[in-house]
Design a protein around this motif. Sequence first.
Motif, PDB file in Angstrom:
ATOM      1  N   GLU A 274       0.838  -1.195   0.000  1.00 26.41           N
ATOM      2  CA  GLU A 274       0.000   0.000   0.000  1.00 26.41           C
ATOM      3  C   GLU A 274       0.877   1.250   0.000  1.00 26.41           C
ATOM      4  O   GLU A 274       1.863   1.334   0.740  1.00 26.41           O
ATOM      5  N   TYR A 275       0.495   2.221  -0.808  1.00 26.91           N
ATOM      6  CA  TYR A 275       1.208   3.492  -0.916  1.00 26.91           C
ATOM      7  C   TYR A 275       0.222   4.641  -0.796  1.00 26.91           C
ATOM      8  O   TYR A 275      -0.947   4.513  -1.173  1.00 26.91           O
ATOM      9  N   GLU A 276       0.710   5.759  -0.289  1.00 25.61           N
ATOM     10  CA  GLU A 276      -0.057   6.998  -0.271  1.00 25.61           C
ATOM     11  C   GLU A 276       0.464   7.830  -1.438  1.00 25.61           C
ATOM     12  O   GLU A 276       1.674   8.014  -1.589  1.00 25.61           O
ATOM     13  N   VAL A 277      -0.445   8.336  -2.264  1.00 27.70           N
ATOM     14  CA  VAL A 277      -0.075   9.097  -3.456  1.00 27.70           C
ATOM     15  C   VAL A 277      -0.410  10.567  -3.240  1.00 27.70           C
ATOM     16  O   VAL A 277      -1.522  10.901  -2.812  1.00 27.70           O
ATOM     17  N   TYR A 278       0.567  11.436  -3.537  1.00 23.91           N
ATOM     18  CA  TYR A 278       0.381  12.879  -3.434  1.00 23.91           C
ATOM     19  C   TYR A 278       0.637  13.503  -4.802  1.00 23.91           C
ATOM     20  O   TYR A 278       1.652  13.214  -5.427  1.00 23.91           O
ATOM     21  N   VAL A 279      -0.283  14.349  -5.246  1.00 27.55           N
ATOM     22  CA  VAL A 279      -0.124  15.088  -6.493  1.00 27.55           C
ATOM     23  C   VAL A 279      -0.208  16.566  -6.128  1.00 27.55           C
ATOM     24  O   VAL A 279      -1.211  17.002  -5.551  1.00 27.55           O
ATOM     25  N   GLU A 280       0.858  17.304  -6.418  1.00 27.59           N
ATOM     26  CA  GLU A 280       0.951  18.716  -6.052  1.00 27.59           C
ATOM     27  C   GLU A 280       0.753  18.921  -4.555  1.00 27.59           C
ATOM     28  O   GLU A 280       0.102  19.876  -4.119  1.00 27.59           O
ATOM     29  N   GLY A 281       1.270  17.983  -3.751  1.00 30.84           N
ATOM     30  CA  GLY A 281       1.205  18.094  -2.305  1.00 30.84           C
ATOM     31  C   GLY A 281      -0.115  17.675  -1.690  1.00 30.84           C
ATOM     32  O   GLY A 281      -0.249  17.590  -0.476  1.00 30.84           O
ATOM     33  N   GLU A 282      -1.114  17.412  -2.516  1.00 32.32           N
ATOM     34  CA  GLU A 282      -2.437  17.001  -2.037  1.00 32.32           C
ATOM     35  C   GLU A 282      -2.547  15.484  -2.083  1.00 32.32           C
ATOM     36  O   GLU A 282      -2.167  14.856  -3.075  1.00 32.32           O
ATOM     37  N   ALA A 283      -3.088  14.904  -1.024  1.00 28.67           N
ATOM     38  CA  ALA A 283      -3.273  13.451  -0.991  1.00 28.67           C
ATOM     39  C   ALA A 283      -4.279  13.043  -2.059  1.00 28.67           C
ATOM     40  O   ALA A 283      -5.392  13.560  -2.110  1.00 28.67           O
ATOM     41  N   ALA A 284      -3.866  12.137  -2.917  1.00 29.85           N
ATOM     42  CA  ALA A 284      -4.738  11.623  -3.977  1.00 29.85           C
ATOM     43  C   ALA A 284      -5.337  10.282  -3.569  1.00 29.85           C
ATOM     44  O   ALA A 284      -6.094   9.690  -4.325  1.00 29.85           O
ATOM     45  N   GLY A 285      -4.955   9.788  -2.391  1.00 27.81           N
ATOM     46  CA  GLY A 285      -5.522   8.553  -1.884  1.00 27.81           C
ATOM     47  C   GLY A 285      -4.484   7.473  -1.708  1.00 27.81           C
ATOM     48  O   GLY A 285      -3.327   7.600  -2.103  1.00 27.81           O
ATOM     49  N   SER A 286      -4.940   6.421  -1.100  1.00 28.68           N
ATOM     50  CA  SER A 286      -4.106   5.250  -0.855  1.00 28.68           C
ATOM     51  C   SER A 286      -4.323   4.272  -2.001  1.00 28.68           C
ATOM     52  O   SER A 286      -5.463   4.039  -2.399  1.00 28.68           O
ATOM     53  N   MET A 287      -3.235   3.740  -2.510  1.00 32.28           N
ATOM     54  CA  MET A 287      -3.322   2.802  -3.632  1.00 32.28           C
ATOM     55  C   MET A 287      -2.377   1.645  -3.384  1.00 32.28           C
ATOM     56  O   MET A 287      -1.314   1.820  -2.795  1.00 32.28           O
ATOM     57  N   GLY A 288      -2.769   0.485  -3.850  1.00 32.34           N
ATOM     58  CA  GLY A 288      -1.923  -0.685  -3.699  1.00 32.34           C
ATOM     59  C   GLY A 288      -1.341  -1.112  -5.025  1.00 32.34           C
ATOM     60  O   GLY A 288      -1.943  -0.898  -6.082  1.00 32.34           O
ATOM     61  N   THR A 289      -0.149  -1.693  -4.950  1.00 33.82           N
ATOM     62  CA  THR A 289       0.454  -2.255  -6.155  1.00 33.82           C
ATOM     63  C   THR A 289      -0.124  -3.649  -6.389  1.00 33.82           C
ATOM     64  O   THR A 289      -0.619  -4.300  -5.475  1.00 33.82           O
ATOM     65  N   ASN A 290      -0.022  -4.108  -7.611  1.00 29.90           N
ATOM     66  CA  ASN A 290      -0.477  -5.454  -7.936  1.00 29.90           C
ATOM     67  C   ASN A 290       0.651  -6.456  -7.688  1.00 29.90           C
ATOM     68  O   ASN A 290       1.682  -6.108  -7.128  1.00 29.90           O
ATOM     69  N   MET A 291       0.446  -7.689  -8.091  1.00 32.57           N
ATOM     70  CA  MET A 291       1.446  -8.736  -7.838  1.00 32.57           C
ATOM     71  C   MET A 291       2.780  -8.456  -8.529  1.00 32.57           C
ATOM     72  O   MET A 291       3.808  -8.948  -8.114  1.00 32.57           O
ATOM     73  N   SER A 292       2.760  -7.658  -9.584  1.00 34.53           N
ATOM     74  CA  SER A 292       4.014  -7.339 -10.273  1.00 34.53           C
ATOM     75  C   SER A 292       4.637  -6.039  -9.757  1.00 34.53           C
ATOM     76  O   SER A 292       5.687  -5.628 -10.239  1.00 34.53           O
ATOM     77  N   GLY A 293       3.988  -5.382  -8.786  1.00 29.95           N
ATOM     78  CA  GLY A 293       4.547  -4.173  -8.192  1.00 29.95           C
ATOM     79  C   GLY A 293       4.240  -2.887  -8.935  1.00 29.95           C
ATOM     80  O   GLY A 293       4.826  -1.851  -8.655  1.00 29.95           O
ATOM     81  N   LYS A 294       3.297  -2.925  -9.870  1.00 29.66           N
ATOM     82  CA  LYS A 294       2.976  -1.727 -10.632  1.00 29.66           C
ATOM     83  C   LYS A 294       1.869  -0.926  -9.942  1.00 29.66           C
ATOM     84  O   LYS A 294       0.916  -1.476  -9.431  1.00 29.66           O
ATOM     85  N   LEU A 295       2.057   0.394  -9.946  1.00 29.56           N
ATOM     86  CA  LEU A 295       1.060   1.304  -9.400  1.00 29.56           C
ATOM     87  C   LEU A 295       0.681   2.268 -10.511  1.00 29.56           C
ATOM     88  O   LEU A 295       1.551   2.774 -11.230  1.00 29.56           O
ATOM     89  N   TYR A 296      -0.620   2.531 -10.643  1.00 27.86           N
ATOM     90  CA  TYR A 296      -1.138   3.363 -11.726  1.00 27.86           C
ATOM     91  C   TYR A 296      -1.701   4.660 -11.155  1.00 27.86           C
ATOM     92  O   TYR A 296      -2.490   4.624 -10.208  1.00 27.86           O
ATOM     93  N   VAL A 297      -1.288   5.792 -11.737  1.00 30.93           N
ATOM     94  CA  VAL A 297      -1.730   7.097 -11.285  1.00 30.93           C
ATOM     95  C   VAL A 297      -2.108   7.934 -12.506  1.00 30.93           C
ATOM     96  O   VAL A 297      -1.354   7.982 -13.477  1.00 30.93           O
ATOM     97  N   SER A 298      -3.251   8.600 -12.435  1.00 36.93           N
ATOM     98  CA  SER A 298      -3.637   9.549 -13.485  1.00 36.93           C
ATOM     99  C   SER A 298      -3.323  10.953 -13.002  1.00 36.93           C
ATOM    100  O   SER A 298      -3.597  11.289 -11.847  1.00 36.93           O
ATOM    101  N   VAL A 299      -2.732  11.771 -13.872  1.00 36.54           N
ATOM    102  CA  VAL A 299      -2.425  13.146 -13.520  1.00 36.54           C
ATOM    103  C   VAL A 299      -2.951  14.092 -14.604  1.00 36.54           C
ATOM    104  O   VAL A 299      -2.902  13.781 -15.787  1.00 36.54           O
TER     105      VAL A 299
END
Length: 137
Positions: A97-122
């Motif tokens: 589990e990771y916490e994602v910040y975009v421009e200093g604002e929390a964008a939410g908690s997201m988890g990586t999949n079995m291959s370790g990839k995390l997806y973020v839209s900006v």
Amino acid sequence: MPVIEELIRTEQDGTISFGNYKLETKSKLQDFEHAGDLYKVKTFYEITKLERNGMFVYESVPGTAVENFAVSNDGVAFLVEGDKDAQLTVQLAEDTEYEVYVEGEAAGSMGTNMSGKLYVSVELNEGTPVSVKINRK
């Protein structure tokens, strides 16, 4: 933030910068040495992709320019710019589990999949870099 004309470079602070979303044709540079690792970058207006020692690190669709890309045990931080909103994929630890910040604002908690990839839209606007920070919870 300008595009990275040399496709990839080492910054004075020890981070790397890469990508050029203004290129009309796909360009790549491989065997770029940084901190004992070999990097390969492929970039143009449709996609930007970074590999370290033959392993996936970062990808954006469409292409982007990334500055001050820094990886730590706790996550990754960088500035990203593009002329269109982008979907970013970043390689991290698997099933974490990771916490994602975009421009200093929390964008939410997201988890990586079995291959370790995390997806973020900006949301991106040309000429305006956006800070992205992803920290392990």
